[in-house]
Write an enzyme that holds these catalytic residues in place. Sequence first.
Site, mmCIF file in Angstrom:
data_model
loop_
_atom_site.group_PDB
_atom_site.id
_atom_site.type_symbol
_atom_site.label_atom_id
_atom_site.label_comp_id
_atom_site.label_asym_id
_atom_site.label_seq_id
_atom_site.Cartn_x
_atom_site.Cartn_y
_atom_site.Cartn_z
ATOM 1 N N ASP A 331 0.848 -1.174 0.000
ATOM 2 C CA ASP A 331 0.000 0.000 0.000
ATOM 3 C C ASP A 331 0.895 1.239 0.000
ATOM 4 O O ASP A 331 2.123 1.149 0.088
ATOM 5 C CB ASP A 331 -0.951 -0.033 1.220
ATOM 6 C CG ASP A 331 -2.192 0.825 1.011
ATOM 7 O OD1 ASP A 331 -3.221 0.551 1.638
ATOM 8 O OD2 ASP A 331 -2.129 1.765 0.187
ATOM 9 N N GLU A 524 -10.858 6.793 3.856
ATOM 10 C CA GLU A 524 -9.919 6.161 4.772
ATOM 11 C C GLU A 524 -10.123 6.624 6.213
ATOM 12 O O GLU A 524 -11.258 6.848 6.643
ATOM 13 C CB GLU A 524 -8.489 6.368 4.258
ATOM 14 C CG GLU A 524 -8.314 5.814 2.832
ATOM 15 C CD GLU A 524 -6.869 5.719 2.395
ATOM 16 O OE1 GLU A 524 -6.599 5.966 1.223
ATOM 17 O OE2 GLU A 524 -6.009 5.338 3.227
HETATM 18 C C1 GLC Z 1 -4.368 4.287 -0.231
HETATM 19 C C2 GLC Z 1 -5.259 3.128 0.115
HETATM 20 C C3 GLC Z 1 -5.283 2.044 -0.934
HETATM 21 C C4 GLC Z 1 -5.053 2.635 -2.322
HETATM 22 C C5 GLC Z 1 -3.665 3.241 -2.356
HETATM 23 C C6 GLC Z 1 -3.382 3.948 -3.688
HETATM 24 O O1 GLC Z 1 -3.712 4.751 0.916
HETATM 25 O O2 GLC Z 1 -5.076 2.499 1.374
HETATM 26 O O3 GLC Z 1 -6.557 1.388 -0.830
HETATM 27 O O4 GLC Z 1 -5.159 1.618 -3.304
HETATM 28 O O5 GLC Z 1 -3.438 4.157 -1.289
HETATM 29 O O6 GLC Z 1 -4.238 5.053 -3.836
#
Ligand code: GLC
Length: 650
Positions: A331, A524
């Site tokens: 992530d 988030e």
């Molecule tokens: C974010 C998220 C993830 C996402 C990634 C790219 O922090 O946790 O779900 O795919 O970054 O945007």
Amino acid sequence: MYRNAVFLPILGFVLSACVSSPVPVASSEPPDPAVTAIRSDDQEPLYLDADQPVSARVEDLLGRMTLDEKIGQMTQVEKNSIQPGDITTYFIGSILSGGGGSPPHNTVEGWTAMVDGFQEEALATRLGIPLVYGVDAIHGHGNLYGATIFPQQIGLGAAGDPDLVRRIGQVTAAEMLATGIPWNFAPIVAVPQDIRWGRTYEAYGEDTDLVAELSAAYVQGLQLLPDTYTAAPGQTLYILATPKHFLGDGGTTFGTSTTDGYLLDQGDMRLSEDAVRRLFLPPYQAALEAGAMSVMPSFSSWNGVKMHAQEYWITNVLKGELIFDGFIISDWAAISQVDFDYYTAVVTSINAGVDMNMVPYDYKGFIEVMKEAVQAGDITEERVDDAVRRILTTKFALGLFDHPFADPDLLPSVGSDEHRRLARQAVRQSLVLLKNEGDVLPIVDGTSLIYVGGQGADDIGIQCGGWTIAWQGSAGAIQPGTTILQGIQDRVSADTQIEYDPAGMFGGMADVGIAVVGEHPYAEGFGDTDDLRLLQGDIDVIDAVRAHSREMVVIILSGRPLIITDQLDTADAWVAAWLPGTEGAGVADVLFGDYPFTGRLPYTWPRSNEQMPLNITNVSGKTGCDAPLFPFGYGLGEGGSQPIVQPDCR
Ligand code: GLC
């Protein structure tokens, strides 16, 4: 169909053969002898031979790669951080747009120019390995202005229709490929156990089986090659799906987040292995059986250890037990959270099984650390080769070596009437009727006066929620589409007068009053909360509309159930509309009876903040005022539940 698709890699191969030597990454190593051998090879290299089996193409290519080129494939950079020319210089394997990562001109043409431009840099490397570009198209290509934006996953969980979800995956894939993007960091396959989590709406629901079924359907929809599509030899994927976040991101304990300001997101899952396996593993099994070839670990931890550092779960269970042969993408800067010492963090995560690092900023720093760790033996060449083999296998499965660019034939499909009709159908199927005293719904045709109140009644941005144009989303006319109010205005005949006021301030008396209330967009951990009660402003709108309406309906726009217990008696009918996306007219379709209410609650609906966390794993035996306001699976309407007679708990 594709501009010079096959020619460019060979061009890149020829161009690089003219270069005196591959540009080393911050090192003075002489070119690898195996590298120079290629230049004298006047045969097309095997890995570029589309008639060869993918496995042979992968092994041939891997055998030709320098350590720098291998590490480059393991590196993903966010599009604003990559410097011009560095994709070629550092052999970067992937670029992404994070939430809101649109090009200056947020059009299909603007996206195509950006993505294809990065791709041409990748194809200009010595071996011409195409990059794979990723976005979070979690409810349609949300960053793209004019894309079809579907209900967020929570609404699809309420619809509970795998075929609908599969078709949404197919449409999303087409609108992504129109912009040259073959990788979707979706679906979230979380099984949220506490709706105070800000990512509740990104998931299908609190039931493992529901999540598993819909996750598999979405992966199939994204990845299945359309019948009319001319696949490249060996191509098995249309779009690369990424079930996430592995695993148990929705099972963290309230208040355990390690991230400032968050409460649940990126927190600690304090459950036995048996409970974790039972609740959270089946959706990954289903997604892998559906063909998913990338998985993203969670920022969260299990019993205090970050999931990105969990070799047991990533390598032993996912890659071992579940025989996952795709690749693990970290992530966003999640590897940096594994340890305060970045070298240790990288070594730990890569050795735990992470194959590609969503760095996403300091790619040179990551590459340097990787080289140092391999040269020191802290990360073995075998581990690097395993990671790169998985990445290359997936790139061949995507057909990227044969068609690395956007498909201009798909451009007309972006935001098309056909796609919007599907989204409008999804809105209809997502609506859950919670209360309908006196059968005030459906609203009778010819009703003479309808009052509509609430900012959310006429706001596309509120309808869409997070991950739309901007990471956190925003209120306002951020995307073309129809608001709930526009849908109502378009639906009624000239016999019906509609009056709208955001504050719900009206005079006189309407036959029917509609108040649209709920949450403003978030994403988030910014959506983590300890208080799900309606905001006072919303309560005021409800009261204001009530005072001037003979019959009253409340429509809730939210990423999760909200605490409405004290307001429930104020209105005759209540509808959960979740976050419906751009096609708000779908709400009017059901309000006026053109379609039945068929949605069912994908989450237990609590009576109070104090009851949480409340879900199907802990609700049994709770009766009267300890029971939820509405249970998981509840919904009035066609074939639905019986109305609940609420106890007086004041
Ligand atoms: C974010 C998220 C993830 C996402 C990634 C790219 O922090 O946790 O779900 O795919 O970054 O945007």
